[in-house]
Motif scaffolding. Structure first.
Motif, PDB file in Angstrom:
ATOM      1  N   GLU A 252     -28.864 -28.151 -33.021  1.00 37.73           N
ATOM      2  CA  GLU A 252     -29.227 -29.293 -33.658  1.00 37.73           C
ATOM      3  C   GLU A 252     -30.431 -30.268 -32.854  1.00 37.73           C
ATOM      4  O   GLU A 252     -31.183 -30.955 -33.716  1.00 37.73           O
ATOM      5  CB  GLU A 252     -27.950 -30.225 -33.888  1.00 37.73           C
ATOM      6  N   SER A 253     -30.146 -30.184 -31.856  1.00 38.09           N
ATOM      7  CA  SER A 253     -31.180 -31.063 -30.974  1.00 38.09           C
ATOM      8  C   SER A 253     -32.545 -30.783 -30.946  1.00 38.09           C
ATOM      9  O   SER A 253     -33.530 -31.414 -31.283  1.00 38.09           O
ATOM     10  CB  SER A 253     -30.905 -31.503 -29.583  1.00 38.09           C
ATOM     11  N   GLN A 254     -32.707 -29.475 -30.924  1.00 39.50           N
ATOM     12  CA  GLN A 254     -34.007 -28.937 -31.169  1.00 39.50           C
ATOM     13  C   GLN A 254     -34.622 -29.022 -32.445  1.00 39.50           C
ATOM     14  O   GLN A 254     -35.784 -29.297 -32.832  1.00 39.50           O
ATOM     15  CB  GLN A 254     -33.874 -27.393 -30.568  1.00 39.50           C
ATOM     16  N   ASN A 255     -33.813 -28.712 -33.269  1.00 39.95           N
ATOM     17  CA  ASN A 255     -34.006 -28.804 -34.792  1.00 39.95           C
ATOM     18  C   ASN A 255     -34.665 -30.324 -35.161  1.00 39.95           C
ATOM     19  O   ASN A 255     -35.641 -30.599 -35.691  1.00 39.95           O
ATOM     20  CB  ASN A 255     -32.904 -28.501 -35.782  1.00 39.95           C
ATOM     21  N   LYS A 256     -33.911 -31.347 -34.389  1.00 38.93           N
ATOM     22  CA  LYS A 256     -34.368 -32.646 -34.735  1.00 38.93           C
ATOM     23  C   LYS A 256     -35.648 -32.975 -34.315  1.00 38.93           C
ATOM     24  O   LYS A 256     -36.543 -33.698 -34.917  1.00 38.93           O
ATOM     25  CB  LYS A 256     -33.214 -33.695 -34.027  1.00 38.93           C
ATOM     26  N   LYS A 257     -35.911 -32.400 -33.010  1.00 36.61           N
ATOM     27  CA  LYS A 257     -37.168 -32.868 -32.466  1.00 36.61           C
ATOM     28  C   LYS A 257     -38.499 -32.105 -33.372  1.00 36.61           C
ATOM     29  O   LYS A 257     -39.381 -32.459 -33.371  1.00 36.61           O
ATOM     30  CB  LYS A 257     -37.219 -32.073 -30.948  1.00 36.61           C
TER      31      LYS A 257
END
Length: 259
Positions: A90-95
């Motif tokens: 989710e964090s990588q997707n947000k970036k």
């Protein structure tokens, strides 16, 4: 002789234009609209919120709690790693989304996903059309009921109309029938708890996230190349009727009115 004085220059204090979200919330707060248009607005916003990719935080947390209850350390470690992977993704997707936003304008993204945005626009228009119709019909029924009560006032026996209940019958390819109860109202289409047994019989798992209920899987995979649709009563009926639901090939559905 009077001496003229110059008036101070006007200061530009123009407020920035309000967003439609601010205007919407302001209208709700001011009680400018009755329940019918409010229901239509909420139904349309619900579609947008359902377009977000569902994340199985609730399901994983539930499985971790169950593993802890039976002291299954191996399962706890594995599920905890799965939960960490979901959060990392989710964090990588947000970036990635932030990078996409910095490189492209919104109208460029709309053009790139023209078919998807067009389908969403028609879905919203269809929801506005059908929800408005439902609200107008319900308002008309209430008016007729009120008028009838006034006409019958004072009579020793006032006849009452009997409300009819509707259910859906989903039929599997092997002939097995699943009774799906129908609940009307603005949230009836996504009242997963009300139709819990039917959803389970159709292969879904009921999950709870806070005060809200949902199902896993949360989307319906289609066999015509179109984007997946969120699971709800209407989408199940539409895709099974149109024979586009990949997981429900050979199924059929009919509406039954019970007196």
């Amino acid at each position: 002789m009077t001496t003229a004085t110059n008036a101070p220059a006007a200061t530009d204090t123009a407020k920035p234009a309000q967003t439609y979200k601010e205007l919407y919330n302001e209208a709700l707060g001011a009680q400018s609209f009755g329940p019918a248009p409010r229901n239509v607005g909420e139904a349309i916003l619900k579609i947008i919120s359902e377009k977000k990719v569902p994340v199985s935080f609730a399901k994983l947390n539930k499985e971790i709690a169950e593993a802890a209850g039976r002291n299954d350390v191996d399962a706890i470690l594995k599920l905890s790693q799965d939960l960490k992977n979901v959060k990392d993704n989710e964090s990588q997707n947000k970036k990635a989304l932030q990078e996409l936003q910095s490189k492209f304008k919104f109208h460029d993204i709309v053009q790139a996903f023209h078919d998807e945005f067009e389908e969403l626009a028609y879905q919203l228009a269809h929801k506005a059309l059908t929800e408005t119709h439902v609200q107008l019909v319900n308002a008309s029924k209430k008016t007729r009921s009120s008028n009838k009560s006034s006409d019958d006032e004072g009579s020793p026996r006032s006849p009452r109309g009997k409300n009819k209940t509707s259910i859906l019958i989903f039929t599997k390819p092997d002939g097995t029938e699943i009774t799906f109860p129908m609940r009307m109202g603005p949230k009836g289409n996504v009242d997963f708890k009300f139709a819990e047994e039917a959803y389970k019989a159709m292969g879904f798992e009921l999950i709870k996230d806070g005060d809200e209920y949902g199902v896993e899987p949360g989307t319906i995979e289609l066999n015509n190349g179109e984007p997946e649709l969120p699971v709800n009563r209407t989408n199940l009926v539409d895709t099974i009727t149109a024979k586009t639901a990949k997981s429900f090939e050979g199924w059929s559905v009919k509406k039954v009115v019970i007196d």
